[in-house]
Design an enzyme around this catalytic site. Sequence first.
Site, mmCIF file in Angstrom:
data_model
loop_
_atom_site.group_PDB
_atom_site.id
_atom_site.type_symbol
_atom_site.label_atom_id
_atom_site.label_comp_id
_atom_site.label_asym_id
_atom_site.label_seq_id
_atom_site.Cartn_x
_atom_site.Cartn_y
_atom_site.Cartn_z
ATOM 1 N N ASP A 64 0.797 -1.227 0.000
ATOM 2 C CA ASP A 64 0.000 0.000 0.000
ATOM 3 C C ASP A 64 0.836 1.287 0.000
ATOM 4 O O ASP A 64 0.335 2.340 -0.350
ATOM 5 C CB ASP A 64 -0.940 0.020 1.234
ATOM 6 C CG ASP A 64 -0.195 -0.184 2.545
ATOM 7 O OD1 ASP A 64 1.033 -0.344 2.512
ATOM 8 O OD2 ASP A 64 -0.840 -0.187 3.608
ATOM 9 N N HIS A 65 2.091 1.200 0.357
ATOM 10 C CA HIS A 65 2.908 2.414 0.476
ATOM 11 C C HIS A 65 3.600 2.791 -0.837
ATOM 12 O O HIS A 65 3.389 3.864 -1.376
ATOM 13 C CB HIS A 65 3.979 2.227 1.560
ATOM 14 C CG HIS A 65 3.487 2.440 2.960
ATOM 15 N ND1 HIS A 65 2.518 1.661 3.535
ATOM 16 C CD2 HIS A 65 3.846 3.347 3.904
ATOM 17 C CE1 HIS A 65 2.300 2.084 4.773
ATOM 18 N NE2 HIS A 65 3.089 3.107 5.020
ATOM 19 N N ASP A 119 4.173 -0.949 11.268
ATOM 20 C CA ASP A 119 3.679 0.368 10.913
ATOM 21 C C ASP A 119 3.097 0.993 12.174
ATOM 22 O O ASP A 119 2.346 0.336 12.914
ATOM 23 C CB ASP A 119 2.600 0.272 9.834
ATOM 24 C CG ASP A 119 2.317 1.646 9.267
ATOM 25 O OD1 ASP A 119 2.843 1.969 8.192
ATOM 26 O OD2 ASP A 119 1.594 2.418 9.939
ATOM 27 N N ARG A 379 -0.187 13.038 9.898
ATOM 28 C CA ARG A 379 1.123 13.635 10.184
ATOM 29 C C ARG A 379 1.380 14.829 9.284
ATOM 30 O O ARG A 379 1.159 14.743 8.083
ATOM 31 C CB ARG A 379 2.241 12.597 9.967
ATOM 32 C CG ARG A 379 2.187 11.534 11.015
ATOM 33 C CD ARG A 379 3.342 10.554 10.934
ATOM 34 N NE ARG A 379 3.267 9.705 12.106
ATOM 35 C CZ ARG A 379 3.622 8.438 12.161
ATOM 36 N NH1 ARG A 379 4.114 7.849 11.094
ATOM 37 N NH2 ARG A 379 3.513 7.761 13.266
ATOM 38 N N SER A 535 7.018 7.344 12.862
ATOM 39 C CA SER A 535 6.900 6.048 12.198
ATOM 40 C C SER A 535 7.639 4.920 12.915
ATOM 41 O O SER A 535 8.523 5.149 13.739
ATOM 42 C CB SER A 535 7.435 6.219 10.785
ATOM 43 O OG SER A 535 8.151 5.105 10.369
ATOM 44 N N ARG A 537 9.464 2.876 11.202
ATOM 45 C CA ARG A 537 10.478 2.427 10.236
ATOM 46 C C ARG A 537 11.796 2.118 10.930
ATOM 47 O O ARG A 537 12.417 2.974 11.541
ATOM 48 C CB ARG A 537 10.650 3.460 9.108
ATOM 49 C CG ARG A 537 11.114 4.812 9.536
ATOM 50 C CD ARG A 537 11.019 5.835 8.395
ATOM 51 N NE ARG A 537 9.625 6.188 8.143
ATOM 52 C CZ ARG A 537 9.225 7.371 7.681
ATOM 53 N NH1 ARG A 537 10.084 8.316 7.396
ATOM 54 N NH2 ARG A 537 7.944 7.614 7.498
HETATM 55 C C1 MIC Z 1 4.257 6.537 8.111
HETATM 56 O O1 MIC Z 1 3.092 6.888 8.193
HETATM 57 O O2 MIC Z 1 5.206 7.264 8.443
HETATM 58 C C2 MIC Z 1 4.549 5.148 7.630
HETATM 59 C C3 MIC Z 1 5.158 5.278 6.301
HETATM 60 O O3 MIC Z 1 3.358 4.425 7.476
HETATM 61 C C4 MIC Z 1 5.453 4.473 8.643
HETATM 62 C C5 MIC Z 1 6.066 3.232 8.210
HETATM 63 C C6 MIC Z 1 7.192 3.438 7.276
HETATM 64 O O4 MIC Z 1 8.016 4.307 7.475
HETATM 65 O O5 MIC Z 1 7.265 2.654 6.342
HETATM 66 C C7 MIC Z 1 4.835 4.231 10.005
HETATM 67 O O6 MIC Z 1 3.990 4.988 10.406
HETATM 68 O O7 MIC Z 1 5.286 3.334 10.741
HETATM 69 FE FE1 SF4 Z 2 0.043 4.901 5.003
HETATM 70 FE FE2 SF4 Z 2 1.387 5.649 7.194
HETATM 71 FE FE3 SF4 Z 2 -0.080 7.402 5.795
HETATM 72 FE FE4 SF4 Z 2 -1.286 5.533 7.173
HETATM 73 S S1 SF4 Z 2 -0.013 7.173 7.997
HETATM 74 S S2 SF4 Z 2 -1.792 6.162 5.081
HETATM 75 S S3 SF4 Z 2 0.097 3.809 6.946
HETATM 76 S S4 SF4 Z 2 1.743 6.342 5.087
#
Ligand code: MIC
Ligand code: SF4
Length: 643
Positions: A64-65, A119, A379, A535, A537
């Site tokens: 999905d990313h 995530d 975010r 995140s 990550r």
């Molecule tokens: C995000 O919203 O920052 C992400 C991308 O979903 C991350 C995960 C990632 O960095 O791949 C998260 O929230 O954990």
């Molecule tokens: Fe995707 Fe992270 Fe954004 Fe949710 S917050 S839509 S999991 S990138």
Amino acid sequence: MGYTIVEKIIKNHLVCGEMKAGSEIGLRIDQTLTQDATGTMAYLQLEAMEIERVKTELSVAYIDHNTLQSGFENADDHRYIQTVAKKHGVRFSRPGNGICHQVHLERFGIPGKTLIGSDSHTPTAGGIGMLGMGAGGLDVAVAMGGGAYYITMPKVIKVELLGALSDYVGAKDVILEVLRQLGVKGGVGAVIEYAGEGVKTLSVPQRATITNMGAELGATSSIFPSDEATRAFLKAQGREDAYVALAPDADAVYDAIYTVDLSALKPLAACPHSPDNVKPVSSLAGMKIDQVCIGSCTNSSLADMLTVAAMLKGKTIHPDVSLSISPGSKQVYTMLAECGALADMIAAGARILECACGPCIGMGFSPKSKGVSLRTFNRNFLARSGTADASVYLVSPEVAAASAIAGVFTDPTTLGVAPRVKLPTKFTINDNLIELPAEPEAAKALGVERGPNIKPIPKGKAPDETLSTKLILKVGDNITTDHIMPAGAKILPYRSNVPKLSEFCFTVCDKDFPERALKEGGGVILGGQNYGQGSSREHAALVPLYLGVKAVIAKSFARIHVANLINFGIVPMTLKDEGDYDKISEGDSLRIEGFAEAIRSGDEVTLVVGENETRLPLKLTLSQRQREILLAGGALNYAKSES
Ligand code: MIC
Ligand code: SF4
């Protein structure tokens, strides 16, 4: 003394440790999820640990990313995840099926069960009464192998909801109000449990919007009771058999209690560049805007989309505004198409995107220079949108739609009666994009496809007896993982290629950092409060490891990030006296004698700084398990030595 919902679930899943706030506990994990931007690492680690078949009740790999495939990298990663999932017993949610948290809520979430996901927004599942927690990929891999997931026994904060939401005020406004009251560090070390009369007025998707953004409070998780609304949602998803009622005992004790009066709430917005910088929309009304993005795992449910469609129906969006809409899942998308709401969105001028994270993770749709972008996401960290000088505001779908039409920040409560959206008693169910894993025997013969972008994972080393190095970077409070390891369309394709990814590490704060770190042969980073928020990550630990970072000193750390640092053998230490932060400068030499010994058994070390040999006390807050991981040079080495 009675139990809270959180304590009940923990008690049922406790494999080791004591349920005493602050002590480390190990939990049995029923379900796991991964997404593609963190999933490749999780599965590489699963393979490295030689786990043949997952042992959870259910594990799902979502794509999905990284869906903007501007080169071979993302497509290769998707194929790797698809083949590795099939072989090891993991369901595979194909690209096009939707955002992990939305799909998991619809199709797999079960009240009372535990879920970890690579995530940070995995607590979305709390909307259905599930204890969902974000974790690093390695911890998810361990859980897939049947291992426990370790957390600090959380405090439980009750948020009591009173009354009911009024017209044009949404679930987003509830969580923005909680963020206004608690701030981005307010949930650290806690799970937020929602209670009170107001709960029953909220549907499961509304509850999920609220638990989703609990991540922005720094909370370990957020959870709602499981009640008749939960049953109705599960029934409409054809899964009523998954329903169990969940409520706290009448004499449950909470560590803190906050109250939100739903009937008194007004539309809110989180202003740049932090989700807790919350102001009433009425105070921003009239500000010219350039872009509106509706979707993300926070606000992409069918109800959100139908509300937006109803507000857009028969209108045209303002000529100076670009509007993107990404429905959260194939189910939502399909149902919008079936009822004609999609046509209303298209007719109004919305640019309809696929059901994926999209602009939320900077996968396209970056705003113009100095642009003002209203997003229903979770975010608004600096530069996350892909445009460093843009101003991103987090708002509800109602505010987003009203503003897209007007071209200026608009308080929808000034628009009169809100559209009444009727939710179906039965969702359209078609799980044809969820691929089942191969049967264990057949799986043995299957291969795994690895594209050239997939590079080996850097390995940590056991700590030196004396740490003798330099401060290579000094940063302030609330540093996010988006600062440490930025995402976006240009960088995300390298999530499986740490050497390449390292070229972008910390460049949001200091564009020379990667080169300097390599030249210096690594060193130590100094941060302020809440270092590593955001995140899950693990790249925010893996990449510094690759660049030679041995330790991070901070005033305090965010939960998932500190676990990731330890997993990769980077030692987290906190300043005993926060005022000492000012006594260390970038470039200073640093020395810690008895470093390895302290990791073995100490709680404190002395940091010797610079030529003047200033001596500063640092704290090591580690469980026995974490000490062993660090001494082994990271969790992968540790897991190997254990088996
Ligand atoms: C995000 O919203 O920052 C992400 C991308 O979903 C991350 C995960 C990632 O960095 O791949 C998260 O929230 O954990
Ligand atoms: Fe995707 Fe992270 Fe954004 Fe949710 S917050 S839509 S999991 S990138």
